[in-house]
Design a protein around this motif. Structure first.
Motif, short mmCIF file in Angstrom:
data_model
loop_
_atom_site.label_atom_id
_atom_site.label_comp_id
_atom_site.label_asym_id
_atom_site.label_seq_id
_atom_site.Cartn_x
_atom_site.Cartn_y
_atom_site.Cartn_z
N GLN A 58 0.81 -1.22 0.00
CA GLN A 58 0.00 0.00 0.00
C GLN A 58 0.85 1.27 0.00
OE1 GLN A 58 -2.54 -0.30 3.44
NE2 GLN A 58 -3.76 -1.99 2.61
N ASN A 94 -4.24 16.09 0.80
CA ASN A 94 -4.47 15.00 -0.15
C ASN A 94 -5.81 14.32 0.11
OD1 ASN A 94 -4.24 11.98 0.92
ND2 ASN A 94 -2.99 13.28 2.25
N PHE A 97 -4.81 9.45 0.49
CA PHE A 97 -3.87 8.74 1.34
C PHE A 97 -4.38 8.65 2.77
CE2 PHE A 97 -0.56 10.80 -1.57
CZ PHE A 97 -0.55 9.70 -2.43
N ASN A 98 -4.06 7.53 3.42
CA ASN A 98 -4.33 7.40 4.86
C ASN A 98 -3.27 8.10 5.70
OD1 ASN A 98 -6.77 6.11 5.17
ND2 ASN A 98 -5.90 4.06 4.94
N VAL A 100 0.75 10.48 5.12
CA VAL A 100 1.92 10.88 4.34
C VAL A 100 3.04 11.19 5.31
CG1 VAL A 100 2.85 12.49 2.63
CG2 VAL A 100 0.42 11.90 2.58
N ALA A 236 3.78 7.63 1.19
CA ALA A 236 2.36 7.74 1.57
C ALA A 236 1.73 6.35 1.53
CB ALA A 236 1.63 8.69 0.64
N ARG A 237 0.65 6.19 2.28
CA ARG A 237 -0.09 4.93 2.29
C ARG A 237 -1.45 5.15 1.65
NH1 ARG A 237 0.33 0.09 4.63
NH2 ARG A 237 2.12 0.72 5.92
N LEU A 238 -1.75 4.36 0.62
CA LEU A 238 -3.01 4.50 -0.11
C LEU A 238 -4.20 4.12 0.76
CD1 LEU A 238 -1.90 2.80 -3.46
CD2 LEU A 238 -2.28 5.25 -3.11
N LYS A 239 -5.29 4.82 0.54
CA LYS A 239 -6.55 4.43 1.18
C LYS A 239 -7.06 3.13 0.56
CE LYS A 239 -8.26 9.00 2.57
NZ LYS A 239 -9.33 10.02 2.38
N ARG A 244 -2.97 2.91 -7.32
CA ARG A 244 -1.88 3.87 -7.46
C ARG A 244 -2.15 4.84 -8.61
NH1 ARG A 244 3.25 3.08 -9.80
NH2 ARG A 244 2.75 0.88 -10.15
N ALA A 247 -4.74 7.39 -7.47
CA ALA A 247 -4.14 8.33 -6.53
C ALA A 247 -3.23 9.32 -7.25
CB ALA A 247 -3.36 7.57 -5.46
N LEU A 284 3.74 8.48 -8.58
CA LEU A 284 3.68 7.66 -7.37
C LEU A 284 4.31 6.31 -7.70
CD1 LEU A 284 0.06 8.40 -6.06
CD2 LEU A 284 2.17 9.68 -5.69
#
Length: 830
Positions: A58, A94, A97-98, A100, A236-239, A244, A247, A284
């Motif tokens: 992620q 943003n 993202f969960n 950054v 960053a961690r994707l929701k 990708r 995002a 990303l």
């Protein structure tokens, strides 16, 4: 009913009865499997392994290639760096993202219990551990509350490895105070075991809040507010549910307005530069493996080595397959009897495969020992800096599984064909032939010859590669560095990490230079901000007064800050003007010395002395022109370069260069004592002669050249063993024919010619295939070579000649044995 234990016992008993065969096969496989395991282990750690964090798939790493203005402070590709205000924009605005987080690798001077040492660590945003999903092994990790106010969060988290190594894994270190860069910080926790850094191959010792930037690095005190200062890696961690690609599209919608606001700060930049600046695309990248840009220089080398050890393993497999075919041929009577007694071919093939797998697993176990030794040797070749400190040669579960899988696959590859070949003979023919002593048919011989041709071809490929890399290394080492490398030693200090202010650093540099210059055996000494031939460089945009800048023209120039007498100390010839002196102090007019490339580019044939260049808001008068010299590494092309006095700038890391009258390594302790007399708490590091520095700068070239030569020699020996075995087998098989020839009048020269003709044919076919293949595959390694073509006739001819001599010698021994055949005994042989 199938009984695996019975097959295992029978195979072990058979291998024990053939100790020479077993030993040769095990050693051949150990070499191939061990070399592959060692190289794969380092590649796995540097390139393939995911970070030991929560759901690494992620994570994304932000990248923005394209033009930028301002300063860049990074050991990575500058496209991976961003300013702190930009990080805040991404973190707070943003939609995808969960979390950054940002980090910046940095060196520290650590004092604890009256001992001072230089360590490495990361400045990290407060949500660093939260975004990565990491817990603390002891105490707690950093939180966002630890990273709100500049200079107000004197806390630190230790890495698990550093806690064990430096503090003996004592949980009592919690809430104790250590001194980092002359500031006291409280230990609040120890990071999760197994996590070293988001920089692959790196090993951070400590993690410090980003808001302590000014305290930990005085020269970066303004970076937290400066949009034109790029220095951070951002992850960053994707929701959940957001890809990708989705995002990236959403982030570029946020990114463009930010660039449009920042372009207003570009001052007098051209319209083209402004347009290209706004057009920059935010990418990303997959972030689950971390950031590994510092290892990019060795990635290609590792890939080449992986291909080489793969070829070596194939040669080992061909060698063992040849041995197994010979063994199966010798056992044809046994196999025929077992078939006559009702054993199925499948049963016998399984039995022979069990023997092959036992050999492969035994070779794999020995290979792990060889891999540990080879891995240590590989690490010694790699650059000794923070980018490789996290690499280890010790096998973990992943490497053990790799070695196991490789052993099983290898056992099947070299075992299946001999097993099928050895059990396919017709029962009646086998019993009849064995009764009269025939050792095998033409099919078996053709297969063994094919394997030998393959070994010869692959061996020559490795020898050609070794020759090319050796020539390339020689060419690199022959490059003129632009200064005298003999009797030169250097060492580095970072006084700013010990709380030194700007004026105090200037005083320290001046006093140290004077004291060292007066030491016995010292001819000259000076200081520099950059460490030569260690990968360091500093680039800034300049303007030249009186020079009309073209549209889209690159006005960047490399530069360095140096002490008085720097060029004289290094032996860099001045072409015009003067060297720096003590008179070029902080209150004196700003001056610069330029190299001949910059002088010719901006001034042509005119003298640059007295002309002016502008760096940021400072105007520097050119007072000298010096010859071009290598700064970052020997391979670099000549760059536009200018030097400014160290006393007229802010110095972070300071490298001293000392020219001696005797062996420079003999004054190592004297130099340390000179620094200790100035400040006993100031760590001295990277003390080495220039010859050693050059060797380290060529570590990748030496790694490939030395190991490819070793692999080439091993491959040649394996091919020689294979060729010898086939020719010896052929001589025995043709004993009756040789006897008849000799009885009819053939002399020893005729017999020798008969056998050697076969040797030349086999070796010639293999070498012909290799030469053609080397020309076709040479493009894969051309980028690794300097000053030598993959079609270099001298290298190809030399490698071919060496292998030809080895092949002739391997075939000569069985040929001489053939000439000593007694015709009467030969006629009675069958």
């Amino acid at each position: 009913m199938i009984n695996p234990l019975e097959d295992l016992r029978y195979s072990l008993r058979g291998l024990r009865k053939s100790p020479m065969f077993t030993t040769v096969a095990l050693l051949s496989l150990a070499l191939g499997i061990g070399a592959n395991t060692a190289v794969f282990s380092l590649m796995d750690q540097a390139l393939l392994r995911s970070l030991p964090v929560k759901h690494p798939e992620q994570l994304v790493l932000l990248s923005a290639p394209g033009p930028r203005r301002g300063s860049v402070n990074t050991s990575y590709d500058d496209k991976l760096t961003f300013s702190y205000p930009m990080y805040r924009d991404f973190r707070d605005r943003n939609p995808v993202f969960n979390g950054v987080m940002a980090r910046f690798p940095i060196s520290f001077s650590m004092s604890w219990h009256d001992q001072t040492e230089r360590i490495h660590g990361d400045l990290v945003s407060g949500n660093y551990f939260e975004v990565l999903g990491l817990n603390a092994a002891v105490g707690r990790t950093l939180t966002q509350d630890d990273d709100r106010t500049p200079g107000a969060h004197p806390v630190v988290v230790l890495s698990y490895g550093f806690w064990k190594r430096r503090f003996g894994a004592d949980p009592g270190v919690l809430n104790q105070t250590i001194t980092l860069n002359a500031h006291s910080l409280t230990i609040v926790g120890v990071a999760q075991a197994g996590f070293k850094s988001v920089g692959m191959g790196e090993a951070a010792d400590v993690f410090v809040p980003m808001m302590m930037r000014a305290q930990m690095s005085p020269d970066g005190g303004k970076d937290l507010d400066n949009r034109r200062s790029s220095w951070l890696n951002i992850f960053a961690r994707l929701k959940p549910g957001i890809s990708r690609q989705q995002a990236e599209a959403a982030m570029n919608a946020l990114w463009k307005p930010i660039l449009e606001s920042e372009v207003k700060e570009l001052g007098n930049a051209s319209q083209t530069v402004r347009t290209n600046f706004v057009k920059r695309h935010l990418s990303l990248l997959p972030g689950g493996k971390g950031v590994s840009a510092p290892l990019d220089s060795v990635i290609d080398a590792m890939s080449v080595l992986m291909a080489m050890v793969g070829v070596l393993l194939l040669i080992a497999c061909a060698n063992v397959a040849n041995l197994l075919i010979a063994r199966a041929t010798a056992r044809q009577r046994e196999i025929g009897i077992r078939l006559a007694m009702g054993a199925s071919r499948v049963r016998l093939v399984r039995q022979l495969l069990v023997e092959s797998l036992l050999l492969a697993l035994g070779g794999g176990l020995l290979g792990l020992l060889a891999a540990d030794w080879t891995g240590d040797a590989l690490l010694r070749f790699l650059p000794n800096d923070f980018s490789t400190q996290g690499l280890s040669s010790h096998a973990d579960t992943r490497i053990l599984l790799f070695a196991l899988a490789l052993s099983i696959v290898t056992g099947i590859i070299f075992g299946i064909i001999p097993a099928l070949q050895g059990t396919r003979s017709e029962l009646a023919t086998t019993l009849k032939d064995q009764a009269t002593g025939v050792l095998g048919g033409f099919g078996t011989l053709r297969l063994r010859k094919s394997l030998v041709v393959t070994q010869v071809a692959l061996s020559l490929l490795l020898l050609i590669g070794a020759g090319l890399f050796a020539r390339s290394l020689y060419n690199v080492k022959s490059i003129d560095a632009g200064f005298r490398t003999d009797h030169l030693i250097s060492f580095a200090i970072q006084p700013g990490l010990n709380g030194y202010g700007e004026e105090r650093i200037r005083t320290l540099i001046e006093q140290l230079q004077d004291n060292i210059s007066n030491l016995p055996g010292v001819r000259a000494a000076s200081a520099s901000e950059l460490s030569l031939l260690s990968g360091d460089n500093e680039v800034s945009t300049i303007s030249v007064i009186g020079y009309h800048e073209k549209e889209d023209e690159d006005m960047s120039s490399w530069h360095n800050y140096v002490g008085p007498g720097y060029f004289a100390t290094l032996g860099m010839p001045l072409l015009a003007g003067r060297d720096f002196t003590k008179g070029d102090g902080p209150g004196a007019p700003k001056v610069a010395v330029v190299n001949e490339t910059l002088a010719k580019y901006f001034f042509g044939n005119e003298s640059p002395i007295g002309r002016r260049i502008q760096l940021r808001k400072e105007t520097l008068e050119i007072v000298g022109v010096v010859c071009n010299g290598k700064t970052s590494d020997l391979r670099e092309k000549d760059q536009r370069f200018f030097y400014a006095p160290a006393a007229q700038s802010k110095m972070g890391t300071v490298t001293f260069y000392v020219r001696t009258a005797q062996d420079p390594s003999s004054i190592t302790s004297t130099l340390r004592q000179a620094v200790r007399r100035q400040d006993a708490n100031l760590p001295v590091f990277n003390i080495k002669t220039m010859e050693r520095q050059i060797d380290e700068s060529l570590s990748t070239d030496r790694l490939v050249a030395v190991l490819s030569a070793m692999f080439g020699v091993l491959a040649t020996l394996l091919a020689a063993v294979g060729l010898y075995g086939v020719m010896a087998y052929m001589v025995v098989r043709r004993t009756r024919e040789i006897g008849i020839r000799m009885a009819l009048g053939a002399d020893r020269r005729n017999v020798l010619r008969l056998v050697m003709k076969e040797v030349i044919l086999l070796a010639g076919v293999g070498m012909g295939i290799a030469v053609v293949a080397s020309l076709a595959m040479g493009r894969l390694i051309q980028s690794q070579l300097l000053g030598v073509s993959v079609r270099d006739p001298l290298v190809i001819a030399s490698a071919t000649g060496v292998l030809a001599l080895v092949a002739l010698f391997s075939g000569f021994l069985p040929a001489m044995r053939a000439t000593r055949v007694d015709p009467l005994q030969a006629l009675r042989y069958e």
